[in-house]
Design a protein around this motif. Structure first.
Motif, short mmCIF file in Angstrom:
data_model
loop_
_atom_site.label_atom_id
_atom_site.label_comp_id
_atom_site.label_asym_id
_atom_site.label_seq_id
_atom_site.Cartn_x
_atom_site.Cartn_y
_atom_site.Cartn_z
N VAL A 116 0.84 -1.20 0.00
CA VAL A 116 0.00 0.00 0.00
C VAL A 116 0.87 1.25 0.00
O VAL A 116 0.64 2.20 -0.76
N HIS A 340 -5.29 -0.71 -0.77
CA HIS A 340 -5.74 -0.36 0.58
C HIS A 340 -6.87 -1.27 1.02
O HIS A 340 -6.90 -1.73 2.18
N HIS A 343 -5.50 -4.58 1.93
CA HIS A 343 -4.84 -4.51 3.23
C HIS A 343 -5.87 -4.55 4.36
O HIS A 343 -5.62 -5.16 5.42
#
Length: 367
Positions: A116, A340, A343
């Motif tokens: 990220v 993102h 994640h």
């Protein structure tokens, strides 16, 4: 229509799916960018050449660095094992190349956090591969919820259940070694992503996992066969999820139920072209779930088929992913789900594993 050179790392199951998707997406969705299959990478020169010939790539290599650094490869698709994701993505981002990476994002929470950060530093398009939430039915479910059609959400139940290891005599393989390849690493990310997409963030959870068959022909099993969790979403709703590769009889059990103050939704991937909707309207005697067959009125359906109820399939989900990736590149802006979002899924997985070890509720913000 401008061309864009595509490099795909991995030519196996998912590598093939992405190659087929990139070959056909421009015709189906009339994308502004027309993909050109420039290079494929595999573990040996022979397998790389075999994939090149089979899928229609211009060139092949057995060195991922050659593919990533080649100037004619303008966007990279990573369909290799999780432990390779981070190094490949970071190298591509340093060259300013957009990256699509199969789930789960990296082999650890540390990997996905670094990926990220690399994507943000490079400022280039990035996307993670969660295909099941992209069915027209599930996209429509997201819209119904967002539009308030079933009211305030009170409860969510999700599962990703399959039975490819239900037989204890199924031999040990790479899938039975290492937690990254177990059920929490392999199947759970899809439903966790689906829950986050449909419901929003999870604030806390309690989870557990278990190995059902500790030995198999050929070796020991060192990861989980099934797992479950209870959770609380940021919107206040309660939730529960179950993940299994030993769920006898289930072939593609990506399924969810969502209850709201004005209605409810049910979906099962084994019947992926149908969504069940309940509305709390009219006399009690005539209320019931309505089966909605997807058609051109639903998201991303019409480009494939003009007939309602005719249906889309697994490969079509990958083509929709390819369309989203190309649209993001053309616009120069990220489209969901980004690194993102991948994640965030890994944070939930890490919290579940930590909860299982501690035997207690865990707050997601600790990860």
């Amino acid at each position: 229509m401008a061309e864009i050179g595509i490099g795909i790392l991995g030519g196996g199951y998912m590598g093939k799916a992405h190659a087929v998707a990139m070959s056909s997406v421009g015709a189906i969705f009339d994308t502004a960018l027309k993909p050109r299959l420039e290079m494929v990478c595999a573990t040996t020169p022979a397998s790389a050449e075999r994939y090149r010939a089979a899928y229609g790539f211009a060139r092949a290599t057995d060195d991922w660095r050659v593919l990533v650094s080649d100037p004619q490869v303008e966007a990279v698709v990573i369909a290799t094992p999780q432990e390779t994701h981070r190094e490949i993505a970071e190298a591509a981002f340093k060259l300013g190349k957009p990256v699509f990476c199969e789930k789960p994002l990296g082999a650890s929470l540390e990997d996905s956090a670094a990926m990220v950060a690399a994507a943000q530093a490079a400022g280039v398009v990035n996307m993670v591969g969660f295909n099941y939430i992209r069915t027209p039915a599930s996209q429509f479910a997201r819209k119904l919820i967002a539009d308030g059609e079933i009211g305030d959400i009170t409860w969510f139940r999700g599962e990703h259940t399959e039975d490819f290891y239900a037989d204890p005599q199924a031999p040990a393989t790479w899938r039975t070694t290492g937690m990254a390849n177990g059920t929490m690493g392999d199947l759970a990310p899809h439903m966790i992503n689906g829950a986050l997409a449909l419901m929003g963030p999870i604030t806390c959870l309690i989870g557990t996992h278990e190995t059902v068959h500790h030995t198999r022909p050929g070796g020991e099993v060192t990861n989980d066969d099934h797992a479950q969790m209870m959770c609380r979403f940021e919107n206040g709703a309660m939730g529960q999820m179950y993940f299994s590769r030993v769920s006898t009889g289930r072939k593609m059990g990506y399924a969810y139920e969502i209850s709201g103050t004005k209605g409810a939704i049910r979906f099962d991937q084994e019947d992926q072209n149908a969504l069940w909707l309940y509305r709390m309207e009219g006399p009690e005697a005539t209320r019931g779930f309505t089966k909605i067959l997807t058609g051109p009125a639903h998201p991303d359906y019409a480009p494939f088929c003009q007939g309602p109820g005719h249906g889309t399939g697994y490969q079509d989900q990958i083509i929709i992913e390819a369309k989203d990736f190309l649209e993001a590149i053309a616009a120069g802006k990220p489209l969901w789900p980004t690194f993102h979002d991948g994640h965030e899924v890994n944070r939930v997985i890490a919290a579940t594993l930590a909860s299982a070890d501690a035997g207690t509720w865990i707050d997601i913000d600790k990860f």
